[in-house]
Design a protein around this motif. Structure first.
Motif, mmCIF file in Angstrom:
data_model
loop_
_atom_site.group_PDB
_atom_site.id
_atom_site.type_symbol
_atom_site.label_atom_id
_atom_site.label_comp_id
_atom_site.label_asym_id
_atom_site.label_seq_id
_atom_site.Cartn_x
_atom_site.Cartn_y
_atom_site.Cartn_z
ATOM 1 N N TRP A 302 0.828 -1.213 0.000
ATOM 2 C CA TRP A 302 0.000 0.000 0.000
ATOM 3 C C TRP A 302 0.858 1.257 0.000
ATOM 4 C CZ3 TRP A 302 -0.273 3.902 3.714
ATOM 5 C CH2 TRP A 302 -1.275 4.855 3.503
ATOM 6 N N ARG A 303 1.816 1.294 0.885
ATOM 7 C CA ARG A 303 2.617 2.509 1.029
ATOM 8 C C ARG A 303 3.459 2.784 -0.214
ATOM 9 N NH1 ARG A 303 4.436 5.862 5.250
ATOM 10 N NH2 ARG A 303 5.406 7.635 4.226
ATOM 11 N N ASN A 306 1.401 4.135 -3.073
ATOM 12 C CA ASN A 306 0.909 5.492 -2.838
ATOM 13 C C ASN A 306 2.031 6.519 -2.887
ATOM 14 O OD1 ASN A 306 -2.154 5.862 -1.929
ATOM 15 N ND2 ASN A 306 -1.484 3.812 -1.363
ATOM 16 N N SER A 307 3.191 6.164 -2.350
ATOM 17 C CA SER A 307 4.313 7.103 -2.334
ATOM 18 C C SER A 307 5.008 7.194 -3.685
ATOM 19 C CB SER A 307 5.323 6.678 -1.261
ATOM 20 O OG SER A 307 4.758 6.705 0.024
ATOM 21 N N PRO A 309 3.839 5.854 -7.119
ATOM 22 C CA PRO A 309 2.912 5.140 -8.002
ATOM 23 C C PRO A 309 3.477 4.813 -9.371
ATOM 24 C CG PRO A 309 2.304 7.458 -7.805
ATOM 25 C CD PRO A 309 3.372 7.206 -6.779
ATOM 26 N N ARG A 317 -1.480 -2.557 -8.004
ATOM 27 C CA ARG A 317 -2.352 -1.906 -7.030
ATOM 28 C C ARG A 317 -3.504 -2.812 -6.600
ATOM 29 N NH1 ARG A 317 -2.522 3.989 -10.158
ATOM 30 N NH2 ARG A 317 -0.249 4.106 -10.444
#
Length: 421
Positions: A302-303, A306-307, A309, A317
């Motif tokens: 997840w991180r 998001n950081s 992409p 994803r």
């Protein structure tokens, strides 16, 4: 009252959002998970020998990682031209040959080029080579004043004199500690480095770098299963390998790909997807590199999506906060390198990269190496600090933080001298 309720809800939201950003560094909070067996196909058939691994299991694993994590390169593109910017026979106080080589690529009316800085020991023989990317330009890995400063986009770093995304003279030599050029040359190896931003700038923008050379019609970004930046950087390493095959001073059968952090992820994918690399070194590569995703320790799927992409393909994803649905994990990425040597390294203070998860990946990749009669990681507990386990699959965890040190390079050189044949 409505304003009070709104404020309370808003602060609750912020608190929850902050909690989501908090990384887990507590082993007791690692979720229970079951790792997929690298020697069992997706339809449950057992792999019992290297022939079946190569014909059945390896292709399906490689395809899954390609389509669902790193992304597919949408076509082939050969080097349009090679430009030797300069070659000096007496560099590094006379002990080495220095070359600066431009590789040029053209497609669909667009052009991209990147420069390989190469140092080779002075000898009449072709030499083995370490190749890897750097973060802030070729001129940062040495104090050699003749190394060209790239004009490509760079992440700002005021402490290095990098502002307005432009590399400057102030940053010359600021990363000599990460490369140990003299140790490498003295050991009989060459070193080739590339500034990764010349292949694909490290930002969430697919309008520059190598991607647009492959776009069709009015395409603006890669498709969901197409390459992110890590696969693009890996592509660049393979094109460097194309050049090494032409350079008579380099033994193309003994090229070891090296990378640190996100570039360690890149090195692993390059080694998995291009079997010409004789060995792979992953230094503190963490999530999306050597660390097991299912542990959700430190940086998570997840991180990272998001950081950053742009690093992976969009299909990755699908596994955000859904790692249990992954039918693969990173031990199988390492297994794709078999039977070629691979070295996974961690740092004690680098919890973000999950040292235990990196070790476990090396351990659980070992059964595939055993198919070839190669020795991997045999102990189930992590080794003591600064006590490397050096087999075809090698591992160490050293004291210190997220970095590349002289200790790391000393181990890599010793290991390569033994296993890169």
């Amino acid at each position: 009252m409505n304003k009070l309720i709104f404020c309370l809800l808003f602060f609750a939201f912020l608190s929850n959002a902050s909690a989501q950003f908090d990384a887990n560094y507590d082993e007791s909070k690692v979720p229970e998970f079951k790792l997929p067996d690298p020697l069992k196909t997706f339809n449950g058939k057992k792999i019992r020998n290297s022939k079946k691994w190569e014909s059945r299991r390896r292709p399906e694993l490689l395809n899954f990682f390609t389509q669902n994590m790193y992304g597919e390169v949408p076509g082939k593109l050969e080097i349009s031209s090679v430009d030797i910017q300069e070659e000096r026979k007496s560099a590094l106080n006379g002990k080495a040959v220095r070359k600066q080589v431009d590789l040029v690529f053209k497609n669909h009316g667009k052009t991209l080029d990147f420069t390989i800085l190469i140092y080779l020991p002075k000898t009449e023989e072709s030499v083995p080579l370490f190749v890897g990317y750097n973060f802030f330009g070729n001129h940062t890995i040495t104090e050699d004043v003749d190394v060209v400063i790239s004009e490509a986009w760079a992440r700002n770093n005021p402490s290095f004199g990098i502002i307005n995304n432009q590399l400057t003279e102030q940053s010359r030599g600021v990363r000599t500690n990460r490369w140990c050029v003299d140790k490498i040359i003295d050991a009989g190896f060459g070193l080739a480095v590339i500034y990764y931003g010349e292949v694909d700038p490290d930002k969430d923008d697919f309008s520059d770098g190598i991607h647009p050379l492959f776009y069709i019609d009015d395409q603006q970004q890669p498709a969901a299963n197409e390459w992110g930046s890590i696969a693009a950087w890996s592509w660049g390493l393979s094109r460097a390998m194309d050049y090494f095959e032409r350079d008579e001073d380099i033994d193309e059968s003994k090229v070891v790909v090296f990378g640190h952090s996100r570039l360690g992820k890149t090195a692993l994918w390059a080694g998995a997807s291009d079997e010409r690399f004789a060995g792979v070194i992953s230094n503190n590569s963490g999530c999306g590199g050597a660390a097991l995703s299912k542990r959700r320790f430190g940086e998570t799927v997840w991180r990272i999506n998001n950081s950053f992409p742009h690093w992976f393909c969009k299909n990755f994803r699908n596994y955000i906060k859904n790692e249990e649905a992954l039918p693969v994990d990173q031990h199988e990425l390492i297994a794709l390198i078999a039977p070629r040597p691979v070295y996974i390294a961690s740092a004690e203070e680098d919890k973000w990269s999950d040292p235990k998860g990196e070790f476990l990946s090396a351990l659980y990749a070992t059964p595939v190496y055993n198919l070839y009669g190669k020795k991997g990681i045999q102990q189930t507990e992590m080794p003591e600090l600064n006590q490397p386990v050096q087999n075809t699959v090698a591992y160490h965890i050293r004291t210190g933080e997220h970095d590349v040190t002289a200790f790391d390079w000393e181990q890599y050189i010793k290991w390569a001298q033994k296993f890169i044949q």
